[in-house]
Design an enzyme around this catalytic site. Structure first.
Site, short mmCIF file in Angstrom:
data_model
loop_
_atom_site.label_atom_id
_atom_site.label_comp_id
_atom_site.label_asym_id
_atom_site.label_seq_id
_atom_site.Cartn_x
_atom_site.Cartn_y
_atom_site.Cartn_z
N ARG A 97 0.13 -0.88 0.03
CA ARG A 97 0.31 0.10 -0.22
C ARG A 97 0.66 1.06 0.10
O ARG A 97 0.25 2.55 -0.20
CB ARG A 97 -1.09 0.17 1.66
CG ARG A 97 -0.12 -0.54 2.12
CD ARG A 97 -1.04 -0.06 3.57
NE ARG A 97 -0.79 -0.32 4.62
CZ ARG A 97 -0.19 -0.92 5.41
NH1 ARG A 97 -0.09 -2.62 5.16
NH2 ARG A 97 0.24 -1.47 6.53
N TYR A 98 2.24 1.06 0.32
CA TYR A 98 2.62 2.32 0.00
C TYR A 98 3.86 1.77 -0.77
O TYR A 98 4.59 4.01 -0.98
CB TYR A 98 4.19 2.38 1.91
CG TYR A 98 3.37 2.57 2.73
CD1 TYR A 98 2.45 3.03 3.13
CD2 TYR A 98 3.14 1.44 3.55
CE1 TYR A 98 1.74 3.42 3.67
CE2 TYR A 98 2.87 0.67 4.89
CZ TYR A 98 2.17 1.97 5.08
OH TYR A 98 1.50 1.83 6.70
N THR A 99 4.42 1.24 -2.11
CA THR A 99 5.19 1.64 -2.75
C THR A 99 4.32 1.65 -4.53
O THR A 99 3.38 0.72 -4.12
CB THR A 99 5.46 0.00 -2.79
OG1 THR A 99 5.01 -0.67 -2.89
CG2 THR A 99 6.55 0.22 -1.83
#
Length: 889
Positions: free
Chosen positions: A122-124
């Site tokens: 979800r962050y990359t």
């Protein structure tokens, strides 16, 4: 529980069911999960990720998209497995230390060489790299086959067009059921050159291919040791390739060094590698490391710094690190890939052949696709040309028709048009009826005819098609090819030992009375005439002095025999090299001596495995023993027993023999016995031995040496007050072992007891060491030759409270030869005696001379005349003693 209808129950033998079910599972893992396809080098999960990126339009010129979005789309459409497996595969394709040519352009934390995991999906964010487009190029031109996805609602590619050889470019690894694959990455430029060579010469050998493809090219760079492993892997599909870190030894001031590692082997976890080094240092398995730091950064890249202790050898430490840590490791090549849907072990040429065939198929199918499209378009243009030639009739026919269907049928019947041509005429806009548009249609039609001819020529001639493949591969090579990162070093690195890293040179190892040891280059000491004052060999501590000295090569073994009858072993280079004035290091830091144990003898040996050599031992009480040298080939770090004896005895000396020598044993009261070595039968390593000489009261053995039966050697005797002489060996008759011996010198208060009895040829230099640490080096030939009973001539003038502590022979070499014109001058004293000044011996480093310190070098002429007269009186006294010589005491 409701009973199942009998019709739904199938009875089967459990053995058969297990066999078939496991086989189905195994084949599923092999074909659909763990092994790459030989054509595009991809496993299903990687292929689906790249196809999903392409379908979502995540090209390099578009913005990054969340990884979670990519993973969700791939999982929902093509890969019905856990999201973690999809994300991990995508992360690996984005790591520039895992893939030689990354296929995913990641933004965010995608892990590190230290084993750190990537951030949550979800962050990359991610998108395709430019080179990935070449794997997918022409995928929509019927170049490959599509198959149904897991639920039949989507279509996915069975293989990608792969316009570059990705299987070898990025490698692959995977564990299936009953088999595994491990293919190393390679350099794209070399691979394409290899494919081009194969396309021009189908019978090319693997050896010829290796002229283009040198070997694997790892993303982490590093070194490959030798080509034998590469050649074996390329020829058979299996092999082991030795990988090594790139490390350099840097100077850090104060005579200290550091080891700096800038590249590490492929797939090595850097953090674990550092932990392993620290563990070895903590457990004292590697000595000499004082600090260990990881200075890796984005600016400097990989940088691991290992500080080395001042007295340690950085090359030896680095070699031990290679042996005991992941700084050097191997890559086990196992080139298994799916060929026509079946796992197969392939060699280098087979991998390139399959790839080249795939490219020919892709280009052929693309050409066929383009040909179909070109012919379809030409067919439409032919209809439009007919319409333009009969425009009035076309318009009239359309106006007279009630419906589109009637108009189409009328056009087809009247102008012999196909359904597609008729439909194109009906769809044609009125503006196409202008003269300009008519010219455009004619030009396009003529271009299409030429294009169709080119496509048909490609399909008609295999060589033309192959040349097209070559041209496209060359274009990719020129766009994406780069320089090799991994260096291949040739040589016998498989058996690299510490001494391979140490220059072989002659050295001197000294041991002091207080058990301090060090080594020096033999060139440190310079030759002087008899009677010289000597140079300072070491700055000894109070009440300490040099007790033993040996000369050897840095690659030789040094055997340390102790007074307790134990033996220890070191290599010459393992003794720290220190300055001439240094006291050395405690010997217990080099070898693990027991309590109250001191070194009695040091000898140098080149080959411990020799079956033709023996060691002869002599103890203070006159016991002698002969033992095969091979008994001492394996000496542990804590030593071994070399000889057993009574508690009141101790080991005096050890000599290396050929088995056919004469044994000479000398005592402090100047008795010497000579007997054949053959009278000593070889004994075991721990045996006690037999009587060698019968001692008188107060006497003890001080020397042991050997001579040939018809030797022209001489016996050198040196006394504690600095006197010495040479006597022919043949002046000492053979006798039976165990006798009392015969006189070898006259002992007086002036010359003192004997401290050294050894054999010389006259071609050696002699090093005499005093208890004050003064060392003099002189030519043995300068020492007078006298009879057995003579006292000897003065070899070194001693100061108050000084005495000779040890004597050692030094073989002459080129470094010791001095030039009379350049390095020495001679003067004649008032009484006609020629005196030679000291000569400076050059160090091995060109242009850098060692200027040794002279002790009490200022002496007046009167002292010189007194020395000459005393020498004359010594010779007169020797002549008198010779006339009174008695053979037996």
């Amino acid at each position: 529980m409701a009973e199942l209808p009998q019709s739904r129950i199938n009875e089967r033998n459990i053995t058969s069911e297990m066999r078939e079910s496991f086989l189905d599972y195994a084949m599923s893992v092999i074909v659909a999960r763990a092994l790459p396809d030989v054509r595009d080098g991809l496993k299903p999960v990687h292929r689906r990720i790249l196809y999903g990126l392409n379908e979502q339009g995540m090209t390099p010129d578009k913005s990054y998209k969340k990884s979670a979005r990519i993973v969700g789309d791939v999982m929902g459409k093509y890969h019905p497995h856990g999201d973690s497996s999809i994300y991990e595969a995508m992360v690996r394709m984005a790591q520039d230390f895992s893939y030689r040519y990354p296929l995913v352009d990641g933004q965010g934390n995608f892990g590190s060489m230290d084993g750190d995991g990537a951030a949550a999906m979800r962050y990359t964010e991610a998108r395709m790299t430019k080179i990935t487009l070449e794997l997918l190029r022409d995928i929509n031109k019927d170049t490959i086959d599509f198959i149904d996805n897991y639920d039949g609602n989507e279509r996915e590619p069975s293989v990608l067009p792969a316009r570059f050889p990705n299987l070898l470019a990025n490698g692959a690894s995977g564990i299936a059921v009953g088999m595994a694959t491990n293919i190393p990455p390679h350099n794209l430029t070399e691979l394409i050159n290899g494919v081009l060579s194969l396309s021009k010469n189908p019978d090319i050998s693997i050896a010829e291919l290796m002229e283009d493809i040198e070997g694997p090219d790892f993303p982490t760079a590093g070194l490959i040791l030798g080509k034998s492993g590469i050649r074996r892997a390329y020829e058979t599909g299996r092999g082991s390739i030795q990988m090594r870190s790139r490390a350099v030894i840097e100077e850090r001031g104060g005579g200290r060094q550091r080891i700096v590692v800038t590249e590490i082997p492929f797939q090595v976890n850097k953090a674990r590698m550092i932990e392993k080094i620290a563990e070895l240092v903590r457990d004292k398995k590697i000595d000499g490391i004082t600090d260990l730091r990881d200075e890796t950064s984005l600016r400097t890249g990989v940088r691991v710094v290992i500080d080395v202790r001042k007295d340690a050898n950085a090359s030896v430490i680095l070699n031990n690190l290679y042996k005991q840590t992941p700084l050097q490791t191997s890559f086990g090549v196992n080139m298994i890939a799916l060929v026509n849907g079946r796992p197969k072990l392939i060699n280098l040429k087979e991998a390139l052949v399959h790839y080249l065939e795939h490219q020919k198929t892709v280009v052929r199918r693309r050409t066929q696709y383009n040909l179909r499209k070109a012919k379809d378009r030409a067919h439409i243009l032919e209809g439009l040309r007919i319409a333009l030639d009969h425009i009035d009739e076309i318009i009239s026919t359309i106006r007279e028709s009630d419906t589109d269907k009637v108009a189409m049928e009328s056009l087809q019947q009247r102008f012999k048009l196909s359904e597609k041509q008729a439909q194109a005429i009906l769809d044609m806009r009125l503006r196409r009826l202008t003269g300009l548009e008519r010219d455009k249609i004619e030009a396009e039609y003529n271009e299409l005819l030429n294009y169709i001819s080119e496509l048909e020529a490609i399909l008609a001639d295999e060589e033309v098609l192959l040349q097209l493949v070559r041209d496209e591969l060359t274009e990719i090579r020129d766009r994406f090819g780069d320089d090799r990162r991994t260096e291949i070093q040739l040589g016998g690195f498989e058996d690299l030992e510490d001494e391979d890293l140490i220059p072989e040179e002659q050295i001197v190892i000294t041991l002091s009375h207080n058990n301090y040891i060090k080594r020096l280059p033999v060139s440190t000491y310079r030759a002087q005439n008899r009677g010289g004052r000597g140079v300072q060999g070491m700055n000894t501590l109070e009440e300490d002095f040099v007790s033993q000295l040996v000369t050897l090569s840095t690659h030789d073994h040094v055997l340390f025999f102790t007074n307790k009858g134990r033996v220890y072993k070191l290599k010459g280079y393992e003794v720290p090299e220190l300055s001439r004035q240094s006291k050395g290091i405690p010997v217990v830091n080099a070898i693990e001596l027991e309590n109250d144990e001191v070194i009695s003898t040091m000898i140098a040996v080149k080959d411990l495995e020799s079956e033709d050599n023996f060691l002869v031992f002599a103890t203070k009480r006159g016991v002698v023993k002969r033992s095969a040298l091979s008994n001492f080939s394996r000496i542990n770090r804590n030593g071994k027993i070399a000889i057993s004896f009574r508690e009141d005895d101790e080991l005096i000396a050890v000599r290396l023999t050929s088995g056919q020598e004469d044994i000479l044993i000398g005592t402090s009261h100047a008795s010497l016995i000579r007997f054949p070595e053959s009278t000593l039968r070889p004994l075991g390593r721990t045996a006690t031995g037999v009587k060698g000489i019968t001692l008188r009261e107060g006497d003890e053995v001080v020397g042991l040496d050997v001579a040939h039966a018809n030797s022209v050697d001489e016996v050198l005797v040196v006394t504690e007050n600095g006197y010495g002489k040479r006597t022919p060996v043949n002046d000492y008759r053979l006798s039976n072992r165990g006798g009392k011996g015969i006189k070898t010198a006259t002992i007086t208060e002036r010359n003192g007891n004997v401290v050294c009895i050894t054999t010389v040829t006259g071609e050696e230099d002699l090093m005499i060491v005093t208890n004050a640490g003064v060392i003099i080096r002189l030519d043995v030939a300068d020492i007078s030759q006298n009879g057995r009973a003579a006292q000897g001539v003065r070899l070194i003038r001693l100061g108050d409270d000084q005495f000779v502590s040890t004597v050692a022979k030094v073989k002459e070499d080129a470094e010791d030869e001095t030039n009379e014109d350049e390095q020495s001058t001679s003067t004649v004293s008032e009484d006609g005696t020629e005196q030679q000044r000291e000569a400076v011996v050059n160090d091995e480093t060109p242009g850098n001379a060692i200027h040794t310190e002279v002790i009490d070098s200022e002496e007046n002429d009167e002292d010189g005349r007194i020395e000459v007269r005393q020498d004359f009186m010594d010779r007169v006294e020797e002549d008198i003693q010779q006339s009174l010589d008695e053979d037996e005491e």
